[in-house]
Design a protein around this motif. Sequence first.
Motif, PDB file in Angstrom:
ATOM      1  N   CYS A 158       0.600  -1.457   0.210  1.00  0.00           N
ATOM      2  CA  CYS A 158      -0.232   0.366   0.055  1.00  0.00           C
ATOM      3  C   CYS A 158       0.890   1.294   0.050  1.00  0.00           C
ATOM      4  CB  CYS A 158      -0.878  -0.115   1.258  1.00  0.00           C
ATOM      5  SG  CYS A 158      -2.491   1.455   0.987  1.00  0.00           S
ATOM      6  N   THR A 159       0.899   2.278  -0.871  1.00  0.00           N
ATOM      7  CA  THR A 159       1.660   3.137  -1.154  1.00  0.00           C
ATOM      8  C   THR A 159       0.963   4.384   0.139  1.00  0.00           C
ATOM      9  OG1 THR A 159      -0.279   4.324  -2.472  1.00  0.00           O
ATOM     10  CG2 THR A 159       1.244   3.513  -3.664  1.00  0.00           C
ATOM     11  N   ARG A 160      -0.072   4.209   1.132  1.00  0.00           N
ATOM     12  CA  ARG A 160      -0.595   5.355   1.583  1.00  0.00           C
ATOM     13  C   ARG A 160       0.096   4.921   3.657  1.00  0.00           C
ATOM     14  NH1 ARG A 160      -6.690   3.722   0.873  1.00  0.00           N
ATOM     15  NH2 ARG A 160      -6.346   2.202  -0.336  1.00  0.00           N
ATOM     16  N   CYS A 161       0.444   3.029   3.696  1.00  0.00           N
ATOM     17  CA  CYS A 161       0.505   2.983   4.797  1.00  0.00           C
ATOM     18  C   CYS A 161       1.787   1.816   4.988  1.00  0.00           C
ATOM     19  CB  CYS A 161      -0.609   2.185   5.626  1.00  0.00           C
ATOM     20  SG  CYS A 161      -0.350   0.586   5.586  1.00  0.00           S
ATOM     21  N   GLY A 162       2.336   1.229   3.370  1.00  0.00           N
ATOM     22  CA  GLY A 162       2.932  -0.486   3.839  1.00  0.00           C
ATOM     23  C   GLY A 162       2.737  -1.310   3.973  1.00  0.00           C
ATOM     24  N   GLY A 163       1.451  -1.176   3.736  1.00  0.00           N
ATOM     25  CA  GLY A 163       0.831  -2.709   4.449  1.00  0.00           C
ATOM     26  C   GLY A 163       0.524  -3.436   3.044  1.00  0.00           C
ATOM     27  N   HIS A 164      -0.043  -5.098   3.544  1.00  0.00           N
ATOM     28  CA  HIS A 164      -0.304  -5.168   2.289  1.00  0.00           C
ATOM     29  C   HIS A 164      -1.422  -5.406   2.015  1.00  0.00           C
ATOM     30  CE1 HIS A 164      -1.814  -9.425   0.201  1.00  0.00           C
ATOM     31  NE2 HIS A 164      -3.031  -9.047   1.009  1.00  0.00           N
ATOM     32  N   THR A 165      -1.651  -5.339   0.395  1.00  0.00           N
ATOM     33  CA  THR A 165      -3.221  -4.844  -0.400  1.00  0.00           C
ATOM     34  C   THR A 165      -4.046  -6.136  -0.724  1.00  0.00           C
ATOM     35  OG1 THR A 165      -1.876  -4.528  -2.824  1.00  0.00           O
ATOM     36  CG2 THR A 165      -2.211  -2.512  -1.564  1.00  0.00           C
ATOM     37  N   GLU A 166      -4.851  -6.275  -0.322  1.00  0.00           N
ATOM     38  CA  GLU A 166      -5.697  -7.047  -0.988  1.00  0.00           C
ATOM     39  C   GLU A 166      -6.349  -7.393  -2.380  1.00  0.00           C
ATOM     40  OE1 GLU A 166      -7.172  -9.531  -0.184  1.00  0.00           O
ATOM     41  OE2 GLU A 166      -6.169  -9.444   2.268  1.00  0.00           O
ATOM     42  N   LEU A 167      -5.930  -5.632  -3.503  1.00  0.00           N
ATOM     43  CA  LEU A 167      -6.626  -5.907  -4.546  1.00  0.00           C
ATOM     44  C   LEU A 167      -6.129  -4.665  -5.084  1.00  0.00           C
ATOM     45  CD1 LEU A 167      -8.662  -6.337  -7.036  1.00  0.00           C
ATOM     46  CD2 LEU A 167      -9.572  -4.811  -5.537  1.00  0.00           C
ATOM     47  N   THR A 168      -5.283  -4.445  -6.217  1.00  0.00           N
ATOM     48  CA  THR A 168      -4.303  -3.231  -6.426  1.00  0.00           C
ATOM     49  C   THR A 168      -5.314  -2.879  -8.392  1.00  0.00           C
ATOM     50  OG1 THR A 168      -2.878  -4.529  -7.827  1.00  0.00           O
ATOM     51  CG2 THR A 168      -2.352  -3.515  -5.742  1.00  0.00           C
ATOM     52  N   ALA A 169      -5.447  -2.304  -8.969  1.00  0.00           N
ATOM     53  CA  ALA A 169      -5.996  -1.847  -9.888  1.00  0.00           C
ATOM     54  C   ALA A 169      -5.169  -1.048 -10.709  1.00  0.00           C
ATOM     55  CB  ALA A 169      -7.387  -1.192 -10.013  1.00  0.00           C
ATOM     56  N   ASP A 170      -4.438  -0.664 -11.760  1.00  0.00           N
ATOM     57  CA  ASP A 170      -4.066   0.123 -12.374  1.00  0.00           C
ATOM     58  C   ASP A 170      -4.754   0.264 -13.924  1.00  0.00           C
ATOM     59  OD1 ASP A 170      -1.456  -1.371 -11.323  1.00  0.00           O
ATOM     60  OD2 ASP A 170      -1.547   0.673 -10.631  1.00  0.00           O
ATOM     61  N   LEU A 171      -5.391   1.562 -14.483  1.00  0.00           N
ATOM     62  CA  LEU A 171      -6.569   2.291 -15.516  1.00  0.00           C
ATOM     63  C   LEU A 171      -5.561   3.092 -16.295  1.00  0.00           C
ATOM     64  CD1 LEU A 171      -8.289   2.174 -12.639  1.00  0.00           C
ATOM     65  CD2 LEU A 171      -9.695   2.610 -13.758  1.00  0.00           C
ATOM     66  N   ASN A 172      -5.692   2.951 -17.959  1.00  0.00           N
ATOM     67  CA  ASN A 172      -5.062   4.014 -18.425  1.00  0.00           C
ATOM     68  C   ASN A 172      -6.404   5.143 -18.900  1.00  0.00           C
ATOM     69  OD1 ASN A 172      -4.444   5.696 -20.282  1.00  0.00           O
ATOM     70  ND2 ASN A 172      -2.214   4.731 -20.054  1.00  0.00           N
ATOM     71  N   VAL A 173      -6.569   5.906 -18.331  1.00  0.00           N
ATOM     72  CA  VAL A 173      -8.286   7.186 -19.163  1.00  0.00           C
ATOM     73  C   VAL A 173      -7.287   8.296 -19.206  1.00  0.00           C
ATOM     74  CG1 VAL A 173      -9.524   6.049 -17.048  1.00  0.00           C
ATOM     75  CG2 VAL A 173      -8.063   7.600 -16.103  1.00  0.00           C
ATOM     76  N   GLY A 174      -5.912   7.868 -20.455  1.00  0.00           N
ATOM     77  CA  GLY A 174      -5.320   8.962 -20.936  1.00  0.00           C
ATOM     78  C   GLY A 174      -4.120   9.825 -19.945  1.00  0.00           C
ATOM     79  N   LYS A 175      -4.043   8.691 -18.576  1.00  0.00           N
ATOM     80  CA  LYS A 175      -3.379   9.576 -17.306  1.00  0.00           C
ATOM     81  C   LYS A 175      -3.735   7.792 -17.017  1.00  0.00           C
ATOM     82  CE  LYS A 175      -1.880  11.745 -14.180  1.00  0.00           C
ATOM     83  NZ  LYS A 175      -1.694  12.915 -12.989  1.00  0.00           N
ATOM     84  N   ASP A 176      -1.914   7.890 -15.629  1.00  0.00           N
ATOM     85  CA  ASP A 176      -2.023   6.094 -15.606  1.00  0.00           C
ATOM     86  C   ASP A 176      -2.460   6.513 -14.116  1.00  0.00           C
ATOM     87  OD1 ASP A 176      -1.036   4.881 -17.459  1.00  0.00           O
ATOM     88  OD2 ASP A 176       1.288   5.454 -16.272  1.00  0.00           O
ATOM     89  N   VAL A 177      -3.613   5.949 -13.866  1.00  0.00           N
ATOM     90  CA  VAL A 177      -4.204   5.656 -12.618  1.00  0.00           C
ATOM     91  C   VAL A 177      -3.737   4.599 -11.276  1.00  0.00           C
ATOM     92  CG1 VAL A 177      -6.025   6.749 -11.351  1.00  0.00           C
ATOM     93  CG2 VAL A 177      -5.843   7.822 -13.514  1.00  0.00           C
ATOM     94  N   HIS A 178      -3.356   5.092 -10.546  1.00  0.00           N
ATOM     95  CA  HIS A 178      -2.992   3.506  -9.572  1.00  0.00           C
ATOM     96  C   HIS A 178      -4.583   2.932  -8.324  1.00  0.00           C
ATOM     97  CE1 HIS A 178      -0.978   0.458  -7.680  1.00  0.00           C
ATOM     98  NE2 HIS A 178      -1.047   1.112  -6.344  1.00  0.00           N
ATOM     99  N   LEU A 179      -4.680   2.526  -8.348  1.00  0.00           N
ATOM    100  CA  LEU A 179      -5.885   2.024  -6.819  1.00  0.00           C
ATOM    101  C   LEU A 179      -5.377   0.805  -6.647  1.00  0.00           C
ATOM    102  CD1 LEU A 179      -9.202   1.850  -8.659  1.00  0.00           C
ATOM    103  CD2 LEU A 179      -8.014   4.293  -8.138  1.00  0.00           C
ATOM    104  N   GLU A 180      -5.400   1.138  -4.871  1.00  0.00           N
ATOM    105  CA  GLU A 180      -5.361  -0.382  -4.398  1.00  0.00           C
ATOM    106  C   GLU A 180      -6.177  -0.757  -3.092  1.00  0.00           C
ATOM    107  OE1 GLU A 180      -1.540   0.897  -3.637  1.00  0.00           O
ATOM    108  OE2 GLU A 180      -2.014   2.670  -1.762  1.00  0.00           O
ATOM    109  N   LEU A 181      -6.847  -1.885  -3.080  1.00  0.00           N
ATOM    110  CA  LEU A 181      -7.530  -1.782  -1.623  1.00  0.00           C
ATOM    111  C   LEU A 181      -6.704  -2.660  -0.651  1.00  0.00           C
ATOM    112  CD1 LEU A 181     -10.535  -2.045  -1.289  1.00  0.00           C
ATOM    113  CD2 LEU A 181     -10.706  -4.179  -1.801  1.00  0.00           C
ATOM    114  N   CYS A 182      -6.941  -2.392   0.798  1.00  0.00           N
ATOM    115  CA  CYS A 182      -5.593  -2.580   1.685  1.00  0.00           C
ATOM    116  C   CYS A 182      -6.142  -2.406   3.281  1.00  0.00           C
ATOM    117  CB  CYS A 182      -4.740  -0.786   2.046  1.00  0.00           C
ATOM    118  SG  CYS A 182      -4.040  -0.786   3.826  1.00  0.00           S
ATOM    119  N   PRO A 183      -6.475  -3.690   3.772  1.00  0.00           N
ATOM    120  CA  PRO A 183      -7.098  -3.520   4.870  1.00  0.00           C
ATOM    121  C   PRO A 183      -7.091  -2.778   5.968  1.00  0.00           C
ATOM    122  CG  PRO A 183      -5.769  -5.519   3.851  1.00  0.00           C
ATOM    123  CD  PRO A 183      -5.559  -4.731   3.254  1.00  0.00           C
ATOM    124  N   ARG A 184      -5.989  -2.291   6.141  1.00  0.00           N
ATOM    125  CA  ARG A 184      -5.213  -1.338   7.156  1.00  0.00           C
ATOM    126  C   ARG A 184      -6.292   0.029   6.667  1.00  0.00           C
ATOM    127  NH1 ARG A 184       0.294  -0.680   8.483  1.00  0.00           N
ATOM    128  NH2 ARG A 184      -0.063  -2.731   8.981  1.00  0.00           N
TER     129      ARG A 184
END
Length: 92
Positions: A15-41
């Motif tokens: 996780c880019t917010r807390c450094g912990g484990h992520t359950e899911l990540t999503a990388d999208l390109n909508v004209g610009k790269d967007v990174h999403l992450e699902l973190c239990p913490r």
Amino acid sequence: MLQLTLACLKKTAPCTRCGGHTELTADLNVGKDVHLELCPRCDAGGGLGGELLAMLTTGLITPDRLTEVSLAWMYEAMAAQGWHQFPHEPSG
């Protein structure tokens, strides 16, 4: 063109917010790269992230509900990063 890559693996990026484990990540390109992450913490407290985490960790998933909640979470997470050109009306 929207390009989407999802990762729901035993080893996802920290996780880019807390450094912990992520359950899911999503990388999208909508004209610009967007990174999403699902973190239990970071996401367990509420919102659609909390609901999606509960579905993924308990295994109580129906395909229709998983699709609905996943897409809604993606819109919510994108809006949190300032991407408001993807209007989404939650159902229910």
